[in-house]
Design an enzyme around this catalytic site. Sequence first.
Site, PDB file in Angstrom:
ATOM      1  N   LYS A   1      68.590  35.947  53.603  1.00  0.00           N
ATOM      2  CA  LYS A   1      68.442  36.259  55.025  1.00  0.00           C
ATOM      3  C   LYS A   1      69.582  35.610  55.802  1.00  0.00           C
ATOM      4  O   LYS A   1      70.118  34.589  55.389  1.00  0.00           O
ATOM      5  CB  LYS A   1      67.079  35.818  55.550  1.00  0.00           C
ATOM      6  CG  LYS A   1      66.999  34.393  56.036  1.00  0.00           C
ATOM      7  CD  LYS A   1      65.721  34.177  56.808  1.00  0.00           C
ATOM      8  CE  LYS A   1      65.747  32.863  57.564  1.00  0.00           C
ATOM      9  NZ  LYS A   1      66.522  32.881  58.804  1.00  0.00           N
TER      10      LYS A   1
ATOM     11  N   LYS B   1      62.617  21.202  51.328  1.00  0.00           N
ATOM     12  CA  LYS B   1      63.802  20.629  51.979  1.00  0.00           C
ATOM     13  C   LYS B   1      64.160  19.271  51.403  1.00  0.00           C
ATOM     14  O   LYS B   1      65.334  18.921  51.346  1.00  0.00           O
ATOM     15  CB  LYS B   1      63.596  20.537  53.493  1.00  0.00           C
ATOM     16  CG  LYS B   1      63.617  21.900  54.161  1.00  0.00           C
ATOM     17  CD  LYS B   1      63.939  21.781  55.636  1.00  0.00           C
ATOM     18  CE  LYS B   1      64.103  23.147  56.269  1.00  0.00           C
ATOM     19  NZ  LYS B   1      64.418  23.055  57.711  1.00  0.00           N
TER      20      LYS B   1
ATOM     21  N   LYS C   1      71.007  30.314  60.470  1.00  0.00           N
ATOM     22  CA  LYS C   1      71.906  29.449  61.230  1.00  0.00           C
ATOM     23  C   LYS C   1      72.562  28.442  60.324  1.00  0.00           C
ATOM     24  O   LYS C   1      73.727  28.115  60.484  1.00  0.00           O
ATOM     25  CB  LYS C   1      71.129  28.676  62.296  1.00  0.00           C
ATOM     26  CG  LYS C   1      70.772  29.490  63.497  1.00  0.00           C
ATOM     27  CD  LYS C   1      70.276  28.573  64.588  1.00  0.00           C
ATOM     28  CE  LYS C   1      68.805  28.778  64.844  1.00  0.00           C
ATOM     29  NZ  LYS C   1      67.935  27.946  64.012  1.00  0.00           N
TER      30      LYS C   1
HETATM   31  P1  ATP Z   1      67.636  27.652  59.927  1.00  0.00           P
HETATM   32  O1  ATP Z   1      68.664  28.109  58.926  1.00  0.00           O
HETATM   33  O2  ATP Z   1      67.969  26.316  60.544  1.00  0.00           O
HETATM   34  O3  ATP Z   1      66.221  27.741  59.427  1.00  0.00           O
HETATM   35  P2  ATP Z   1      67.284  30.188  61.243  1.00  0.00           P
HETATM   36  O4  ATP Z   1      68.475  31.022  61.516  1.00  0.00           O
HETATM   37  O5  ATP Z   1      66.426  30.558  60.092  1.00  0.00           O
HETATM   38  O6  ATP Z   1      67.764  28.686  61.161  1.00  0.00           O
HETATM   39  P3  ATP Z   1      65.064  29.441  62.935  1.00  0.00           P
HETATM   40  O7  ATP Z   1      65.337  28.417  63.999  1.00  0.00           O
HETATM   41  O8  ATP Z   1      64.408  29.015  61.665  1.00  0.00           O
HETATM   42  O9  ATP Z   1      66.452  30.179  62.591  1.00  0.00           O
HETATM   43  O10 ATP Z   1      64.233  30.632  63.567  1.00  0.00           O
HETATM   44  C1  ATP Z   1      64.311  30.999  64.931  1.00  0.00           C
HETATM   45  C2  ATP Z   1      63.693  32.364  65.106  1.00  0.00           C
HETATM   46  O11 ATP Z   1      64.593  33.362  64.584  1.00  0.00           O
HETATM   47  C3  ATP Z   1      62.382  32.549  64.348  1.00  0.00           C
HETATM   48  O12 ATP Z   1      61.490  33.291  65.163  1.00  0.00           O
HETATM   49  C4  ATP Z   1      62.779  33.342  63.118  1.00  0.00           C
HETATM   50  O13 ATP Z   1      61.733  34.159  62.636  1.00  0.00           O
HETATM   51  C5  ATP Z   1      63.927  34.184  63.642  1.00  0.00           C
HETATM   52  N1  ATP Z   1      64.880  34.514  62.570  1.00  0.00           N
HETATM   53  C6  ATP Z   1      65.648  33.633  61.912  1.00  0.00           C
HETATM   54  N2  ATP Z   1      66.427  34.263  61.010  1.00  0.00           N
HETATM   55  C7  ATP Z   1      66.129  35.591  61.113  1.00  0.00           C
HETATM   56  C8  ATP Z   1      66.620  36.769  60.448  1.00  0.00           C
HETATM   57  N3  ATP Z   1      67.565  36.704  59.522  1.00  0.00           N
HETATM   58  N4  ATP Z   1      66.097  37.963  60.812  1.00  0.00           N
HETATM   59  C9  ATP Z   1      65.146  38.049  61.777  1.00  0.00           C
HETATM   60  N5  ATP Z   1      64.641  36.982  62.428  1.00  0.00           N
HETATM   61  C10 ATP Z   1      65.133  35.760  62.108  1.00  0.00           C
HETATM   62 MG    MG Z   2      64.694  29.247  59.494  1.00  0.00          MG
END
Ligand code: ATP
Ligand code: MG
Length: 325
Positions: free
Chosen positions: A193, A108, A196
């Site tokens: 993937k 990061k 967010k």
């Molecule tokens: P960021 O982009 O800020 O990392 P994120 O969408 O990856 O956000 P996180 O807050 O990192 O979300 O993860 C929250 C939960 O959602 C975790 O348990 C993670 O494993 C799950 N998760 C995140 N993205 C996915 C995805 N594309 N498919 C399945 N599970 C996901």
């Molecule tokens: Mg994440």
Amino acid sequence: MTRLSGITPSGPAHAGNYLGAIRQWAREGGAGDLYFVSDLHAMTTPYHPQKLRARTRELLAVLIAAGIEPDTVFVQSDLMPQLGPLTWVLECACAFGEAARMTQFKEKSADRTHEGTPVRVGLFTYPVLMAADILLQGADEIPVGDDQAQHVELARVLARRFNSTYGEAFVVPRAVMPRAAARIRDLADPTRKMAKSSSDAAGTLLVLDDPDLLRRKIKRAVTDSLGRLEYRPVEQPGLANLLEILATCQGKSPREVAAGYSSYGEVKDAVAEAVVEEFRPLRERTHDLLSDPAELDRVRAQGGARAMERGAHRLTTVLRLSGVG
Ligand code: ATP
Ligand code: MG
């Protein structure tokens, strides 16, 4: 036994968060489990304060709307009075080299350098805050993916070191593999993937998107020109992703689902209907909760107070053993 899971309000909740995590938490969460919105973690990279506040509230509402027991949910910053001192104590138990080894920090901070924005000290120390999140609550199990396993390892090291240097205060937590859940990919770029913080709005299905928008995004999902209706994640990642989403909604395997359709168009229609129906009650309940701010505040305050009650005794012990406070 206490399992602890957090979700960062770095953007609005999407299909991956819901199908991969939140839905599982709601279905499988035990009475002792804890779920929290990690708003302090969202401050480690540039952000807008009002957006952060609004997203934190929205995410809290989504967790409760999904069916997670409200008593087991809290917002991380509501625990600031305890997390602040505990983080300091743990920073003083953490070697600089240990923090500097964190792979996520290296990645990061390289992103930030690449974008020309300063790397925040908070980005460097946030694994210690994460250790405080875990150790304050005396959590035993932390379900995490590979990207967070190193941070849980740090929490274990710090807990053991404190216990052996100053006296027993902490439960030593364990990282556990989350039960296999779909890894949802971006609809516009199925090599990535769904995330967010992803900037590609067209490829991200948000749980609060209205049904028409969900349908449009799914219709435009990138597939391929092979015309083979099979589940082949490597050769046909876009189609495979759609089949996985459908399979997760229907509780089947992607291969079983693939056998029921003969064109990509049919698959997209089925995915659209499944996702719209899966998200409809969630969206409605979330809006209900958000439209009654006083009630949401009450639920939030109650969750925060319960978490603080859990942590109070441990923090007092830690400060006493540390020779301060
Ligand atoms: P960021 O982009 O800020 O990392 P994120 O969408 O990856 O956000 P996180 O807050 O990192 O979300 O993860 C929250 C939960 O959602 C975790 O348990 C993670 O494993 C799950 N998760 C995140 N993205 C996915 C995805 N594309 N498919 C399945 N599970 C996901
Ligand atoms: Mg994440």
